[in-house]
Design an enzyme around this catalytic site. Structure first.
Site, PDB file in Angstrom:
ATOM      1  N   TYR A   1      20.862  11.145  -9.699  1.00 33.54           N
ATOM      2  CA  TYR A   1      21.518   9.846  -9.530  1.00 33.54           C
ATOM      3  C   TYR A   1      21.310   9.360  -8.098  1.00 33.54           C
ATOM      4  O   TYR A   1      20.929   8.205  -7.866  1.00 33.54           O
ATOM      5  CB  TYR A   1      23.014   9.972  -9.833  1.00 33.54           C
ATOM      6  CG  TYR A   1      23.742   8.655  -9.864  1.00 33.54           C
ATOM      7  CD1 TYR A   1      23.779   7.888 -11.016  1.00 33.54           C
ATOM      8  CD2 TYR A   1      24.400   8.174  -8.735  1.00 33.54           C
ATOM      9  CE1 TYR A   1      24.456   6.674 -11.063  1.00 33.54           C
ATOM     10  CE2 TYR A   1      25.074   6.968  -8.756  1.00 33.54           C
ATOM     11  CZ  TYR A   1      25.104   6.218  -9.921  1.00 33.54           C
ATOM     12  OH  TYR A   1      25.764   5.017  -9.935  1.00 33.54           O
TER      13      TYR A   1
ATOM     14  N   LYS B   1      19.089   6.005  -6.994  1.00 35.10           N
ATOM     15  CA  LYS B   1      19.701   4.897  -6.268  1.00 35.10           C
ATOM     16  C   LYS B   1      19.081   4.726  -4.883  1.00 35.10           C
ATOM     17  O   LYS B   1      18.936   3.603  -4.382  1.00 35.10           O
ATOM     18  CB  LYS B   1      21.217   5.099  -6.169  1.00 35.10           C
ATOM     19  CG  LYS B   1      21.931   5.081  -7.516  1.00 35.10           C
ATOM     20  CD  LYS B   1      21.696   3.795  -8.274  1.00 35.10           C
ATOM     21  CE  LYS B   1      22.471   3.734  -9.575  1.00 35.10           C
ATOM     22  NZ  LYS B   1      22.286   2.468 -10.314  1.00 35.10           N
TER      23      LYS B   1
ATOM     24  N   THR C   1      34.408   1.884 -15.168  1.00 27.65           N
ATOM     25  CA  THR C   1      33.580   1.299 -16.234  1.00 27.65           C
ATOM     26  C   THR C   1      33.297   2.367 -17.289  1.00 27.65           C
ATOM     27  O   THR C   1      33.571   3.554 -17.068  1.00 27.65           O
ATOM     28  CB  THR C   1      32.228   0.783 -15.685  1.00 27.65           C
ATOM     29  OG1 THR C   1      31.400   1.910 -15.354  1.00 27.65           O
ATOM     30  CG2 THR C   1      32.414  -0.103 -14.459  1.00 27.65           C
TER      31      THR C   1
ATOM     32  N   ASN D   1      22.977  -1.377 -26.616  1.00 30.91           N
ATOM     33  CA  ASN D   1      24.040  -1.471 -27.615  1.00 30.91           C
ATOM     34  C   ASN D   1      24.003  -2.872 -28.215  1.00 30.91           C
ATOM     35  O   ASN D   1      24.674  -3.798 -27.757  1.00 30.91           O
ATOM     36  CB  ASN D   1      25.401  -1.199 -26.975  1.00 30.91           C
ATOM     37  CG  ASN D   1      26.517  -1.081 -28.001  1.00 30.91           C
ATOM     38  OD1 ASN D   1      26.424  -1.616 -29.112  1.00 30.91           O
ATOM     39  ND2 ASN D   1      27.580  -0.382 -27.637  1.00 30.91           N
TER      40      ASN D   1
END
Length: 289
Positions: A173, A177, A208, A40
């Site tokens: 995920y 991890k 978040t 971004n």
């Protein structure tokens, strides 16, 4: 907890929001300088501008970076070196939440649907992207002298408690991890004698922008979110003159622990595991003992 030395430089992926942004703010407050490497570009540039305006000097630069693209990260590291001359800390932090890798299980409609290629975006960003960051960090550290805190550099990766615990809704995920944690433990052993430390912070769910806000509502109601400041405190433990290496500092709500490596059947397997390292180093032409 060990502070950084004034002027030390941190490269942080995913630093325009969430944990990465909080880390950048923390390090700037301690007199550091930061590279905001984020896809971004608008948010990254705005954040860097805020930090520089407040400081009255260039203490932050923002670089548009797709961490899954090797060339993007090479360019970002090079720009960071050109601007600040060295990089003391690298935070491989950019990540995303689970993207469904297969359609929902439904035997009644399965035969009417084609077989689909799995969506591996979660692994691409959370594992491959972090490994690209790690590879550049370790090679950058190798090419620079020992810094003010007594190290060539420090690599800290953002993992998750799902590195240890399965999740039926997040298989990729969890896989990504878990890969980060085992990479960290292995790399930490290799670089232990080279003035480089490798560690990881592994929080449970933190509030978040990694997922839509609606996801966090029931967690807020049941007080099941991990506190951002507590997460930052764990990153802090690895910085400055800290000699901690190979640790996975984990957080779940108010609980903090060093997650132990799996030692089940370790004694039985260690001779073969150690010998494979010795023999592979010979094949690789690596003089590491």
């Amino acid at each position: 907890m060990p502070p950084i030395s004034r002027g030390e430089v941190s490269y942080i992926t995913g630093a325009a929001s969430g944990i990465g942004r909080a880390l950048a703010t923390l390090l700037i407050a301690q007199g550091g300088r930061v590279i905001i490497a984020d896809l971004n570009s608008e948010a990254g540039a705005e954040f860097a501008s805020e930090l520089n305006k407040k400081a009255g000097s260039i203490i932050a630069i923002a670089i548009k970076t797709d961490t899954t693209v090797w060339e993007d990260q090479v360019a970002a590291f090079q720009q960071a070196k050109n601007t600040f001359e060295r990089i003391d800390y690298v935070f491989a932090n950019a990540g995303i939440a689970e993207h469904p890798w297969l359609p929902p299980f439904d035997p009644e409609t399965a035969t009417s649907r084609p077989l689909v290629k799995p969506d591996l975006a979660t692994v691409d960003i959370n594992l491959t992207g972090q490994l690209y960051t790690a590879a550049l960090a370790l090679q950058t550290f190798e090419r620079q002298e020992i810094g003010p805190s007594g190290f060539r550099g420090k690599l800290i990766l953002t993992a998750s408690v799902f590195a240890y615990y399965p999740s039926r809704a997040m298989p990729l995920y969890a896989a990504s991890k878990a890969g980060i944690i085992n990479f960290m433990r292995s790399a930490a052993q290799y670089y232990a004698s080279k003035n480089i430390t490798v560690n990881a912070v592994a929080p449970n769910l933190v509030d978040t922008p990694i997922a839509p806000d609606v996801l966090f509502v029931p967690f807020r109601e049941r007080k099941l979110l991990s506190d951002m400041q507590l997460v930052l405190d764990q990153f802090q433990k690895f910085l400055g003159g800290s000699t901690i290496n190979g640790q996975a500092l984990s957080i779940s709500q108010d609980n903090v622990w060093v997650h132990p490596a799996d030692t089940h059947m370790f004694e039985e397997n260690d001779p073969a595991c150690e010998l494979i390292s010795v023999e592979l180093f010979k094949l690789f032409g690596d003089n590491t003992l």
